[in-house]
Write an enzyme that holds these catalytic residues in place. Structure first.
Site, PDB file in Angstrom:
ATOM      1  CG  ASN A   9      -1.737   1.217   1.408  1.00 55.41           C
ATOM      2  OD1 ASN A   9      -1.784   2.060   0.506  1.00 55.41           O
ATOM      3  ND2 ASN A   9      -2.404   1.343   2.550  1.00 55.41           N
ATOM      4  CD1 TRP A  10       3.732   1.315  -2.748  1.00 62.03           C
ATOM      5  CD2 TRP A  10       3.839   2.555  -4.605  1.00 62.03           C
ATOM      6  NE1 TRP A  10       4.669   0.745  -3.586  1.00 62.03           N
ATOM      7  CE2 TRP A  10       4.742   1.484  -4.741  1.00 62.03           C
ATOM      8  CE3 TRP A  10       3.729   3.464  -5.667  1.00 62.03           C
ATOM      9  CZ2 TRP A  10       5.536   1.297  -5.870  1.00 62.03           C
ATOM     10  CZ3 TRP A  10       4.509   3.283  -6.806  1.00 62.03           C
ATOM     11  CH2 TRP A  10       5.405   2.206  -6.897  1.00 62.03           C
ATOM     12  CE  LYS A  11      -0.184   3.106   4.866  1.00 61.71           C
ATOM     13  NZ  LYS A  11      -0.046   3.189   6.323  1.00 61.71           N
ATOM     14  CG  HIS A  93      -5.767   1.669   5.392  1.00 64.28           C
ATOM     15  ND1 HIS A  93      -5.345   2.569   6.347  1.00 64.28           N
ATOM     16  CD2 HIS A  93      -4.726   0.844   5.168  1.00 64.28           C
ATOM     17  CE1 HIS A  93      -4.095   2.283   6.672  1.00 64.28           C
ATOM     18  NE2 HIS A  93      -3.695   1.245   5.978  1.00 64.28           N
ATOM     19  CD  GLU A  95      -2.926   5.261   6.968  1.00 68.05           C
ATOM     20  OE1 GLU A  95      -2.907   5.341   5.724  1.00 68.05           O
ATOM     21  OE2 GLU A  95      -1.980   4.766   7.626  1.00 68.05           O
ATOM     22  CD  GLU A 163      -3.072  -2.622   7.291  1.00 72.25           C
ATOM     23  OE1 GLU A 163      -2.002  -2.825   6.721  1.00 72.25           O
ATOM     24  OE2 GLU A 163      -3.725  -1.577   7.139  1.00 72.25           O
ATOM     25  N   GLY A 169       2.938   2.137  10.834  1.00 63.97           N
ATOM     26  CA  GLY A 169       3.898   3.228  10.719  1.00 63.97           C
ATOM     27  C   GLY A 169       4.630   3.562  12.000  1.00 63.97           C
ATOM     28  CB  SER A 209       5.647  -1.957  11.914  1.00 59.31           C
ATOM     29  OG  SER A 209       5.248  -0.621  12.223  1.00 59.31           O
ATOM     30  N   GLY A 230       3.039  -1.136   4.175  1.00 58.72           N
ATOM     31  CA  GLY A 230       3.071   0.274   3.819  1.00 58.72           C
ATOM     32  C   GLY A 230       4.479   0.708   3.447  1.00 58.72           C
ATOM     33  N   GLY A 231       5.173   1.322   4.420  1.00 57.85           N
ATOM     34  CA  GLY A 231       6.479   1.930   4.152  1.00 57.85           C
ATOM     35  C   GLY A 231       7.459   1.025   3.426  1.00 57.85           C
TER      36      GLY A 231
HETATM   37  P1  13P Z   1       3.334   0.295   7.543  1.00 56.31           P
HETATM   38  O1  13P Z   1       3.813  -0.995   6.915  1.00 56.31           O
HETATM   39  O2  13P Z   1       4.050   1.504   7.020  1.00 56.31           O
HETATM   40  O3  13P Z   1       3.283   0.204   9.021  1.00 56.31           O
HETATM   41  O4  13P Z   1       1.803   0.504   7.038  1.00 56.31           O
HETATM   42  C1  13P Z   1       0.917  -0.539   7.155  1.00 56.31           C
HETATM   43  C2  13P Z   1      -0.321  -0.183   6.428  1.00 56.31           C
HETATM   44  O5  13P Z   1      -1.086   0.658   6.840  1.00 56.31           O
HETATM   45  C3  13P Z   1      -0.596  -0.891   5.164  1.00 56.31           C
HETATM   46  O6  13P Z   1      -1.903  -0.687   4.727  1.00 56.31           O
END
Ligand code: 13P
Length: 249
Positions: A9-11, A93, A95, A163, A169, A209, A230-231
């Site tokens: 997920n590149w957000k 998600h 977020e 998640e 993050g 993470s 994510g990251g």
């Molecule tokens: P991180 O891997 O950056 O913690 O993000 C997880 C995430 O929200 C994937 O959707």
């Protein structure tokens, strides 16, 4: 045997220059034991599909609207996503649940909209740090599952990503025991609601993470079928070892 899925997920990260990471990632994938999905920001969807056409990488979006079209400035519908050639969409998600106040019932409508456009939904659920501290994790997860999943859920149309919000993050990761407890709980709930055939076949991803150095441990859990990352999905050099750890698990 359940499908193994490594989803990135590149957000809200990446412009056209980031597409070179897809080339690097494609070059690093050496077997097909894990499905690889990258979910870039919407403006990159079409180009991401084009540049992964001759690779095993699948492309997904990060949200869709409930309606197929209409006066919804700034929103993107599921048929529009499918029209780019993308095959998946992340829904619910945390977020978006937080920043856009999406309820379980909003998310359930989005899942149905995704299916109607032949997209596979990656449904996200997870507890907050306060929920966990108050010992409410399984209640929250159970409520999100029953509220967000439509009755017609199958292993082909839906992937579930657990998640924990406090792990996203932050560099904090639940213990393997905590991950196992929640994933086993989700599996049991799916079997109760959808029957053993469907309940046992729906892929369950862990997210929060996930990094190259902890992925192998997380993938030891029997009901962890992959990761939503994510990251560490932004750079092929970080994501490739996570994919390899999944393939080898
Ligand atoms: P991180 O891997 O950056 O913690 O993000 C997880 C995430 O929200 C994937 O959707």
């Amino acid at each position: 045997m359940r499908r193994k899925i490594a989803a990135g997920n590149w957000k809200m990260n990446g412009t056209a220059a980031a597409l070179s990471e897809l080339d690097a990632l494609a070059a690093s994938i050496s077997d097909d034991r894990a499905t690889v999905v990258i979910c870039p920001p919407a403006p990159l969807l079409y180009r991401a599909v084009e540049c992964t056409k001759s690779s095993p990488i699948q492309i997904g979006a990060q949200d869709c609207h409930v309606q197929t079209s209409g006066a919804f400035t700034g929103d993107i519908s599921a048929p529009m996503i499918a029209d780019t050639g993308a095959a998946y969409v992340i829904l619910g998600h945390s977020e978006r649940r937080d920043a856009h106040e999406e309820s379980n019932s909003d998310v359930r409508q989005k899942v149905k909209a995704a299916w109607a456009a032949n997209l596979t939904a990656i449904l996200c659920i997870g507890e907050s740090g306060d929920d966990r501290a108050a010992n409410n994790t399984l209640d929250i997860i159970g409520g999100q599952l029953s509220g967000s999943l439509p009755d017609a859920t199958t292993a082909e149309n839906t992937v579930i990503a657990y998640e924990p919000i406090w792990a996203i993050g932050t560099g904090l990761v639940p213990s393997l025991e905590q991950i196992i407890e929640v994933h086993d709980f989700i599996r049991a709930r799916l079997i109760t609601r959808f029957g053993a055939d469907i309940g046992n076949a729906i892929p369950l991803l862990y997210g929060g993470s996930v990094k190259p150095d902890n992925a192998g441990t997380i993938f030891q859990a029997e009901n962890v079928d992959g990761a939503l990352v994510g990251g560490a999905s932004l750079k092929a050099s970080d994501f490739a070892p996570i994919i390899s750890a999944l393939a080898a698990s």
